[in-house]
Design an enzyme around this catalytic site. Structure first.
Site, PDB file in Angstrom:
ATOM      1  N   HIS A  60       0.882  -1.232   0.164  1.00 32.73           N
ATOM      2  CA  HIS A  60       0.173   0.209  -0.188  1.00 32.73           C
ATOM      3  C   HIS A  60       1.214   1.014  -0.155  1.00 32.73           C
ATOM      4  O   HIS A  60       1.455   2.299   1.360  1.00 32.73           O
ATOM      5  CB  HIS A  60      -0.939  -0.029   1.160  1.00 32.73           C
ATOM      6  CG  HIS A  60      -1.786   0.804   1.238  1.00 32.73           C
ATOM      7  ND1 HIS A  60      -3.431   0.510   1.575  1.00 32.73           N
ATOM      8  CD2 HIS A  60      -2.534   2.470   0.879  1.00 32.73           C
ATOM      9  CE1 HIS A  60      -4.101   2.185   1.992  1.00 32.73           C
ATOM     10  NE2 HIS A  60      -3.119   2.630   1.272  1.00 32.73           N
ATOM     11  N   HIS A  62       1.304   5.073  -2.236  1.00 35.71           N
ATOM     12  CA  HIS A  62       1.232   6.245  -3.297  1.00 35.71           C
ATOM     13  C   HIS A  62       2.497   6.530  -3.825  1.00 35.71           C
ATOM     14  O   HIS A  62       3.785   7.689  -3.608  1.00 35.71           O
ATOM     15  CB  HIS A  62       0.709   7.394  -2.979  1.00 35.71           C
ATOM     16  CG  HIS A  62      -1.051   6.911  -1.876  1.00 35.71           C
ATOM     17  ND1 HIS A  62      -2.317   6.100  -2.813  1.00 35.71           N
ATOM     18  CD2 HIS A  62      -0.438   6.208  -0.731  1.00 35.71           C
ATOM     19  CE1 HIS A  62      -3.265   6.142  -1.861  1.00 35.71           C
ATOM     20  NE2 HIS A  62      -2.441   5.527  -0.607  1.00 35.71           N
ATOM     21  N   ASN A  94      -4.820   6.538  -6.853  1.00 32.91           N
ATOM     22  CA  ASN A  94      -5.582   7.658  -7.214  1.00 32.91           C
ATOM     23  C   ASN A  94      -4.478   8.350  -8.414  1.00 32.91           C
ATOM     24  O   ASN A  94      -3.617   9.065  -7.632  1.00 32.91           O
ATOM     25  CB  ASN A  94      -5.756   7.790  -5.697  1.00 32.91           C
ATOM     26  CG  ASN A  94      -4.904   7.656  -4.740  1.00 32.91           C
ATOM     27  OD1 ASN A  94      -3.272   6.989  -5.183  1.00 32.91           O
ATOM     28  ND2 ASN A  94      -4.570   8.500  -3.716  1.00 32.91           N
ATOM     29  N   ASP A 152      -9.018   3.028  -3.056  1.00 37.64           N
ATOM     30  CA  ASP A 152      -7.930   3.573  -1.992  1.00 37.64           C
ATOM     31  C   ASP A 152      -8.029   4.867  -2.050  1.00 37.64           C
ATOM     32  O   ASP A 152      -7.977   5.459  -2.747  1.00 37.64           O
ATOM     33  CB  ASP A 152      -6.713   2.826  -2.241  1.00 37.64           C
ATOM     34  CG  ASP A 152      -6.341   3.227  -0.761  1.00 37.64           C
ATOM     35  OD1 ASP A 152      -6.693   3.036   0.483  1.00 37.64           O
ATOM     36  OD2 ASP A 152      -5.113   4.402  -0.695  1.00 37.64           O
ATOM     37  N   ASN A 277      -5.560   9.011   7.076  1.00 40.72           N
ATOM     38  CA  ASN A 277      -6.746   8.699   6.562  1.00 40.72           C
ATOM     39  C   ASN A 277      -6.504   7.871   6.319  1.00 40.72           C
ATOM     40  O   ASN A 277      -6.373   6.736   5.296  1.00 40.72           O
ATOM     41  CB  ASN A 277      -8.170   9.649   5.673  1.00 40.72           C
ATOM     42  CG  ASN A 277      -9.178   9.350   5.331  1.00 40.72           C
ATOM     43  OD1 ASN A 277      -9.370   8.610   6.755  1.00 40.72           O
ATOM     44  ND2 ASN A 277      -9.727   9.232   4.066  1.00 40.72           N
ATOM     45  N   ASP A 304       1.440   2.651   3.354  1.00 41.97           N
ATOM     46  CA  ASP A 304       0.379   3.700   3.473  1.00 41.97           C
ATOM     47  C   ASP A 304       1.106   5.475   2.829  1.00 41.97           C
ATOM     48  O   ASP A 304       0.519   6.315   3.146  1.00 41.97           O
ATOM     49  CB  ASP A 304      -1.064   3.751   4.183  1.00 41.97           C
ATOM     50  CG  ASP A 304      -1.638   5.211   3.272  1.00 41.97           C
ATOM     51  OD1 ASP A 304      -1.970   5.268   1.804  1.00 41.97           O
ATOM     52  OD2 ASP A 304      -2.972   5.163   4.309  1.00 41.97           O
ATOM     53  N   HIS A 308       2.661  14.715  -0.307  1.00 44.39           N
ATOM     54  CA  HIS A 308       2.721  15.692  -0.048  1.00 44.39           C
ATOM     55  C   HIS A 308       3.238  16.843  -0.145  1.00 44.39           C
ATOM     56  O   HIS A 308       4.130  16.493  -0.010  1.00 44.39           O
ATOM     57  CB  HIS A 308       1.002  15.968   0.556  1.00 44.39           C
ATOM     58  CG  HIS A 308      -0.093  15.289   0.402  1.00 44.39           C
ATOM     59  ND1 HIS A 308      -0.914  14.914  -0.519  1.00 44.39           N
ATOM     60  CD2 HIS A 308      -0.731  14.264   1.621  1.00 44.39           C
ATOM     61  CE1 HIS A 308      -1.723  14.276  -0.422  1.00 44.39           C
ATOM     62  NE2 HIS A 308      -2.027  13.759   1.311  1.00 44.39           N
ATOM     63  N   GLY A 323      -2.259  12.241   4.654  1.00 46.24           N
ATOM     64  CA  GLY A 323      -1.692  11.214   4.441  1.00 46.24           C
ATOM     65  C   GLY A 323      -0.278  11.931   5.006  1.00 46.24           C
ATOM     66  O   GLY A 323       0.170  12.951   4.863  1.00 46.24           O
TER      67      GLY A 323
END
Length: 428
Positions: A60, A62, A94, A152, A277, A304, A308, A323
């Site tokens: 998991h 990003h 995403n 997700d 989240n 996760d 950003h 995040g």
């Protein structure tokens, strides 16, 4: 010789236990595990006092490319992964465009082929545009190239839509990987609806917004038989529901993340680096998550990792983006604050961060003769302080800034290639 190594004298993870041994690697694969193994012309690493592990697997993360490269890229995200000891990561969908068709997925795969330092297996979306509503994608068209299917960041809101998704995914050999969040229960919240929230005048996210959708989906798994994995479990009710489902024999699994295991809402500060989240929950939730690790309900720990920009994380708890980042500090944090404090064993941590994710998602089994040499060397005695300014990730937001940890990565090999090599590594 390229991709030829001898990892000498380390405590090697093999067949579920640690044994002081050598590991020989040639042509990108493990060729031998045992004393004196290896070719004379191989690069030799002095691993005495270190742990030699199958490369960590994070199901998991990003990576933000394509579409959001100001936050992260495949290059920076996988550099961070390698530094953290990860050799395989699963990239959440995403993105822009979201990988909801073969054409859109190809955009992501192009970046992976070009820039990835570690193995990257993407997820496909569940719904068109990753909206959590509307039209389902063509699961069969994407299945051969993805780890599973997830929206997700959004829960699939309609029960009938999730039922149909499960029925279609069941025949693909992949899982539904669910972000469980009921929109109607969010009510504008952005941190856990607990003591800190009420004392400081914030709007809370209820635990029910997570566990109510877990409950719904487990009912659908019972109906459909679809393999199902719950993302970033944070509440005690979710753990209890998944424990009961596993006891029933349903094909379910789940993950949690380091911040839910090490922090509670009593640790919150008025800073964006504490906002994610699901949110950091209560002490009772944390305790049940630890119980879930102990009894096997929770089979994986994922980061996760959600980078950003600095500006997006500068607006406090109320205004910052959701995040945090975690790839570069997850293993040392958990080794220092769970293993060294006797909460779980190191063997259990390796299962949660490498062996189990490989098994759950059908990846190569790890550190074994004949397998790809995806191997990580950790120094358990090297102490450092978590300093986000030194991260290889573009993201800097972590609630663990300033924490002192041990268990730092010395070497990460992916297919026998050095994806990360610490300056203190002893080579001969």
């Amino acid at each position: 010789m390229e991709n030829t190594w001898i990892l000498k004298g380390g405590r090697v993870w093999s067949e579920g236990r640690f044994t002081e041994s050598d590991v020989a690697i040639a042509k990108g694969r493990v060729t031998a595990i045992g004393s004196g193994a290896g070719a004379a012309d191989a690069r030799t690493v002095d691993c005495r006092g270190c742990y030699v592990l199958p490369g960590l697997v994070d199901v998991h993360v990003h990576l933000r490319e394509p579409g959001f490269t100001a936050k992260e890229t495949v290059a920076t995200g996988t550099a961070a992964a390698a530094r953290g000891g990860y050799t395989t990561v699963c990239a959440m969908p995403n993105l822009n465009p979201a990988p909801d068709s073969p054409e859109h997925l190809e955009r992501e795969l192009e970046a992976i082929r070009r820039d990835a330092r570690v193995r990257v297996v993407p997820y496909g979306t569940i719904t068109r545009g990753q909206k959590g509503r509307g039209e389902l994608i063509d699961f069969g068209a994407l299945a051969p190239q993805v780890a599973g299917f997830s929206d997700d960041g959004r829960g699939v809101q309609e029960e009938a839509l999730m039922r149909e998704a499960m029925l279609r995914v069941k025949g693909t050999g992949r899982k539904i990987v669910a972000h469980c969040e009921a929109d109607e229960l969010l009510r504008g919240g952005y941190i856990h609806d607990g003591d800190y929230c009420r004392a400081h005048g914030h709007r809370g996210i209820s635990s029910e917004s997570e566990w109510r959708q877990v409950e719904r989906d487990l009912k659908l798994v019972r109906e459909t038989g679809c393999p199902y994995h719950v993302c970033h479990v944070s509440t005690r009710e979710s753990v209890e529901l998944i424990r009961a489902a596993k006891a029933e024999g349903l094909p379910v699994s789940c993950e949690t993340a380091p911040h839910y295991l090490l922090l509670t809402d009593a640790d919150l500060k008025e800073e964006g680096r504490f906002k994610m989240n699901p949110p950091i929950r209560s002490a009772a939730d944390r305790l049940e998550l630890l119980n879930g690790l102990a009894d096997g309900t929770i089979e994986a720990i994922a980061t996760d990792h959600a980078p950003h920009t600095a500006e997006e994380k500068s607006r406090g708890l109320a205004g910052s983006a959701m995040g945090i980042v975690g790839l570069e500090c997850a293993f040392p944090l958990l080794y220092t604050y769970l293993v060294r404090r006797g909460v779980i064993s190191l063997e259990r941590l390796v299962e949660l961060m490498s062996d189990n994710p490989r098994r759950l998602f059908g990846f190569a089994p790890g550190l074994a003769v004949g397998e790809p040499a995806d191997v990580t060397v950790f120094d358990p005695e090297r102490i450092c302080e978590i300093d986000p300014e030194t991260f290889l990730s573009k993201g800097r937001a972590t609630p663990f800034a300033g924490w002192r940890v041990s268990g730092c990565t010395l070497l990460t090999l992916v297919g026998g290639r050095a994806a990360y090599q610490d300056e203190k590594l002893k080579l001969k």
